[in-house]
Design an enzyme around this catalytic site. Structure first.
Site, mmCIF file in Angstrom:
data_model
loop_
_atom_site.group_PDB
_atom_site.id
_atom_site.type_symbol
_atom_site.label_atom_id
_atom_site.label_comp_id
_atom_site.label_asym_id
_atom_site.label_seq_id
_atom_site.Cartn_x
_atom_site.Cartn_y
_atom_site.Cartn_z
ATOM 1 N N ASN A 52 5.582 4.409 -0.385
ATOM 2 C CA ASN A 52 4.353 4.450 -1.194
ATOM 3 C C ASN A 52 4.093 5.773 -1.913
ATOM 4 O O ASN A 52 3.287 5.818 -2.831
ATOM 5 C CB ASN A 52 3.143 4.037 -0.360
ATOM 6 C CG ASN A 52 2.853 5.001 0.753
ATOM 7 O OD1 ASN A 52 3.760 5.614 1.300
ATOM 8 N ND2 ASN A 52 1.602 5.160 1.096
ATOM 9 N N GLU A 66 1.415 18.244 8.960
ATOM 10 C CA GLU A 66 2.276 18.512 7.814
ATOM 11 C C GLU A 66 1.490 19.320 6.788
ATOM 12 O O GLU A 66 0.266 19.312 6.776
ATOM 13 C CB GLU A 66 2.711 17.196 7.161
ATOM 14 C CG GLU A 66 3.548 16.333 8.084
ATOM 15 C CD GLU A 66 4.360 15.311 7.329
ATOM 16 O OE1 GLU A 66 5.400 15.678 6.765
ATOM 17 O OE2 GLU A 66 3.956 14.141 7.302
ATOM 18 N N CYS A 93 -1.914 5.357 2.844
ATOM 19 C CA CYS A 93 -2.271 5.432 4.266
ATOM 20 C C CYS A 93 -3.700 5.911 4.433
ATOM 21 O O CYS A 93 -4.338 5.661 5.440
ATOM 22 C CB CYS A 93 -1.303 6.359 4.990
ATOM 23 S SG CYS A 93 -1.112 7.915 4.133
ATOM 24 N N GLU A 145 3.770 10.521 10.958
ATOM 25 C CA GLU A 145 2.551 10.177 10.222
ATOM 26 C C GLU A 145 2.627 8.683 9.943
ATOM 27 O O GLU A 145 3.589 8.219 9.348
ATOM 28 C CB GLU A 145 2.438 10.959 8.903
ATOM 29 C CG GLU A 145 2.127 12.426 9.072
ATOM 30 C CD GLU A 145 0.789 12.701 9.733
ATOM 31 O OE1 GLU A 145 -0.067 11.794 9.802
ATOM 32 O OE2 GLU A 145 0.606 13.836 10.210
HETATM 33 P P1 NAD Z 1 8.315 1.579 7.387
HETATM 34 O O1 NAD Z 1 7.906 1.972 8.746
HETATM 35 O O2 NAD Z 1 8.747 0.197 7.145
HETATM 36 O O3 NAD Z 1 9.500 2.511 6.867
HETATM 37 C C1 NAD Z 1 9.385 3.906 6.844
HETATM 38 C C2 NAD Z 1 10.783 4.502 6.815
HETATM 39 O O4 NAD Z 1 11.412 4.256 8.077
HETATM 40 C C3 NAD Z 1 11.695 3.889 5.762
HETATM 41 O O5 NAD Z 1 12.511 4.895 5.195
HETATM 42 C C4 NAD Z 1 12.519 2.912 6.566
HETATM 43 O O6 NAD Z 1 13.757 2.598 5.985
HETATM 44 C C5 NAD Z 1 12.695 3.687 7.858
HETATM 45 N N1 NAD Z 1 13.074 2.871 9.016
HETATM 46 C C6 NAD Z 1 12.944 1.542 9.189
HETATM 47 N N2 NAD Z 1 13.444 1.163 10.370
HETATM 48 C C7 NAD Z 1 13.918 2.278 10.975
HETATM 49 C C8 NAD Z 1 14.532 2.538 12.215
HETATM 50 N N3 NAD Z 1 14.800 1.557 13.080
HETATM 51 N N4 NAD Z 1 14.875 3.818 12.518
HETATM 52 C C9 NAD Z 1 14.609 4.826 11.657
HETATM 53 N N5 NAD Z 1 14.026 4.636 10.447
HETATM 54 C C10 NAD Z 1 13.672 3.370 10.112
HETATM 55 O O7 NAD Z 1 7.086 1.981 6.422
HETATM 56 P P2 NAD Z 1 6.925 1.667 4.866
HETATM 57 O O8 NAD Z 1 6.646 0.202 4.718
HETATM 58 O O9 NAD Z 1 8.030 2.262 4.080
HETATM 59 O O10 NAD Z 1 5.622 2.503 4.510
HETATM 60 C C11 NAD Z 1 4.332 2.010 4.684
HETATM 61 C C12 NAD Z 1 3.693 2.618 5.919
HETATM 62 O O11 NAD Z 1 3.713 4.045 5.815
HETATM 63 C C13 NAD Z 1 2.248 2.261 6.084
HETATM 64 O O12 NAD Z 1 1.977 1.920 7.417
HETATM 65 C C14 NAD Z 1 1.498 3.536 5.708
HETATM 66 O O13 NAD Z 1 0.234 3.681 6.293
HETATM 67 C C15 NAD Z 1 2.448 4.569 6.190
HETATM 68 N N6 NAD Z 1 2.213 5.854 5.530
HETATM 69 C C16 NAD Z 1 1.649 6.862 6.263
HETATM 70 C C17 NAD Z 1 1.377 8.079 5.680
HETATM 71 C C18 NAD Z 1 0.793 9.194 6.487
HETATM 72 O O14 NAD Z 1 1.022 10.351 6.135
HETATM 73 N N7 NAD Z 1 0.054 8.917 7.544
HETATM 74 C C19 NAD Z 1 1.677 8.286 4.338
HETATM 75 C C20 NAD Z 1 2.234 7.232 3.608
HETATM 76 C C21 NAD Z 1 2.507 6.020 4.221
#
Ligand code: NAD
Length: 478
Positions: free
Chosen positions: A148, A458, A280, A246
């Site tokens: 995102n 962060e 998020c 995060e």
């Molecule tokens: P996701 O958890 O599906 O993926 C995040 C990352 O993890 C991707 O690069 C993905 O390929 C990787 N990943 C997936 N499976 C993995 C595994 N088994 N081992 C290691 N890495 C793996 O999240 P998303 O759909 O890409 O992003 C949306 C989420 O991110 C939402 O929940 C949002 O709230 C959160 N987000 C949080 C913040 C914050 O700073 N708090 C900021 C932006 C987004």
């Protein structure tokens, strides 16, 4: 030709690539991007390990110059990179330009931080002994980022990691590799020594798993969803790696009866629906004091009606598409769940058709909801928000804190007493007064509490907590 991974200073192909699809027009392929295999992730870690001693010894000037150069190129190419970001992720051009600018500024900020890293010298309690406390690099860090914020989140992890002398292996989200590849190309051409920065694109289940499980990766910084983050934490902690997570949010925006209604409506509209609600920090629970309820709901509904949902790169679009089919399905499923739970759909919530085939959805506002409904407990991550009525300030605060998440919380009020009380008593890592819950500065800490985050903060000067390790030296100078 597909875009290759950057491993040990070389662009290396894997033989497997995937298309990067424009969510505003699914016929438009932004580019083909390689998917790294497990052996390549292994190679990237080996390259980072080999480069680590040299980069740890590089002078702050060398690190600062590299980061400054990277920041300058990102800022100089802002329009072009914003177009790429809008095309691959679906943010409007204005939102994308804001994100690219932020990424550039982050590199500039940490160029300065590389020069400012300090230690302490303390008088020992023993005669003849000198004590020095210094910060050293952690070593090799694995960075895992979500889709995102395709350029800002990689930037806010890469920049402090490199500034403080660590070597990096970046694994960006699979569906938005374009911006991460562009940043890797910039870092490479800016003169990062081979292995100092490595890019491995591809699946979480392959690239992410290897990165998290490899003993040679000293620290993992992850941003993404709660379930993935929890899995990362368990595997990384098992082998004793340093971890920072995060994750999601279900951020409350409290609107009191004494609020400036124009400010409240603007804050709710921006926080809940801009960037298609895919933040998020999105304001997904709008907790409104009874006496302001009708004014607020009619103001917000009016404002939503004026929004233009269309191609992210089209002039006049205020809300771009949802990022992909899976996310759109999830958003629509929650609209359905909300109605089944007895919430009233005041506006929106339907799929929209535009000139080009894309994942368009009308921003949805629920009214008459309770905080214990599924739509108010779980992160939806789309253009869907709920109004939760509250009797008074005390009840609004209690509802705001009644969530497993704790990323950001906001309040709209003209009462200094309530604003300050909310600031002190909110169980969130970030608090906003008369502002949307989303939209933060680049030079101060970012992060949450409870189920939203794990580990140190962060960004800003606090980033040094994660990307350095403290050494205490005792010297008997004789
Ligand atoms: P996701 O958890 O599906 O993926 C995040 C990352 O993890 C991707 O690069 C993905 O390929 C990787 N990943 C997936 N499976 C993995 C595994 N088994 N081992 C290691 N890495 C793996 O999240 P998303 O759909 O890409 O992003 C949306 C989420 O991110 C939402 O929940 C949002 O709230 C959160 N987000 C949080 C913040 C914050 O700073 N708090 C900021 C932006 C987004």
């Amino acid at each position: 030709m597909s875009h290759a991974n950057l491993i040990g200073g070389e662009w290396v192909h894997s033989g497997e690539a995937a298309p990067d699809i424009n969510p505003s027009d699914t016929n438009d392929v932004v580019g083909e991007y390689d998917r790294a295999n497990a052996a390549q992730v292994h190679d990237a870690i080996t390259a980072a390990r080999a480069a680590a001693p040299g980069w740890a010894r590089a002078t702050p000037q060398v690190r600062a110059d590299l980061l400054d150069k990277v920041g300058s190129e990102i800022l100089a190419r802002r329009t072009e990179l914003a177009d790429l970001l809008a095309r691959e992720e679906g943010k409007t051009l204005a939102e994308a330009a804001g994100e690219v600018g932020r990424a550039g500024q982050i590199f500039k900020f940490f160029a300065g931080e590389a020069l400012r890293l300090q230690g302490e010298r303390v008088a020992s309690v023993r005669p003849g002994v000198e004590v020095e406390i210094t910060r050293e690099p952690v070593g090799v860090v694995g960075l895992i980022t979500p889709w995102n914020f395709p350029i800002a989140i990689p930037a806010w992890k890469i920049a402090p990691a490199l500034a403080f002398g660590n070597c990096v292996v970046l694994k960006p989200a699979e569906i938005v590799p374009g911006c991460a590849w562009a940043v890797a190309d910039i870092i490479h051409r800016a003169g990062a020594p081979a292995g100092v920065f490595n890019l491995v694109m591809g699946r979480g289940s392959v690239v992410g798993e290897v990165l998290v499980g490899d003993d040679r990766v000293d620290a993992i910084s992850f941003t993404g969803s709660v379930p993935t983050g929890q899995g990362v934490l368990q595997r990384a902690a098992k082998r004793g790696a340093k971890v920072q997570l995060e994750m999601g949010g279900k951020n409350p925006l409290v609107v009191l009866a004494d609020a400036d209604m124009a400010v409240a409506v603007r804050s709710a509209l921006d926080g809940a629906f801009f960037s298609t609600g895919q933040r998020c920090t999105a304001s997904s629970r709008l907790i409104v004091e009874q006496a302001a309820h009708d004014r607020f709901v009619s103001g917000l509904t009016e404002a939503i009606r004026k929004q233009v949902v269309d191609d992210a790169r089209k002039q006049g679009t205020t809300i771009g598409p949802v990022v992909n089919q899976a996310q759109l399905d999830q958003d629509l499923r929650y609209v359905d769940i909300g109605q089944k739970e007895g919430a009233t759909l005041a506006i929106g919530g339907e799929r929209l058709n535009r000139e080009t085939p894309g994942f368009y959805m009308a921003p949805a506002l629920f009214t008459g909801t309770r905080n214990d409904m599924q739509i108010n407990r779980e992160e939806i991550f789309g253009p869907v928000a709920s109004v939760v009525p509250a009797r008074d300030y005390d009840e609004a605060l209690a509802i705001a804190n009644d969530t497993p998440f704790g990323l950001c919380a906001g309040i709209c009020t003209t009462s200094l007493k309530h604003a300050r009380h909310f600031q002190r008593n909110s169980e969130a890592g970030m608090v906003m007064v008369n502002l949307p819950t989303a939209g933060v500065d680049y030079h101060v800490p970012f992060g949450g509490r409870k189920g939203s985050s794990y580990g140190s903060r962060e960004q800003g000067r606090y980033a040094a907590e994660f990307y350095t390790t403290v050494k205490t030296a005792y010297v008997n100078a004789g």
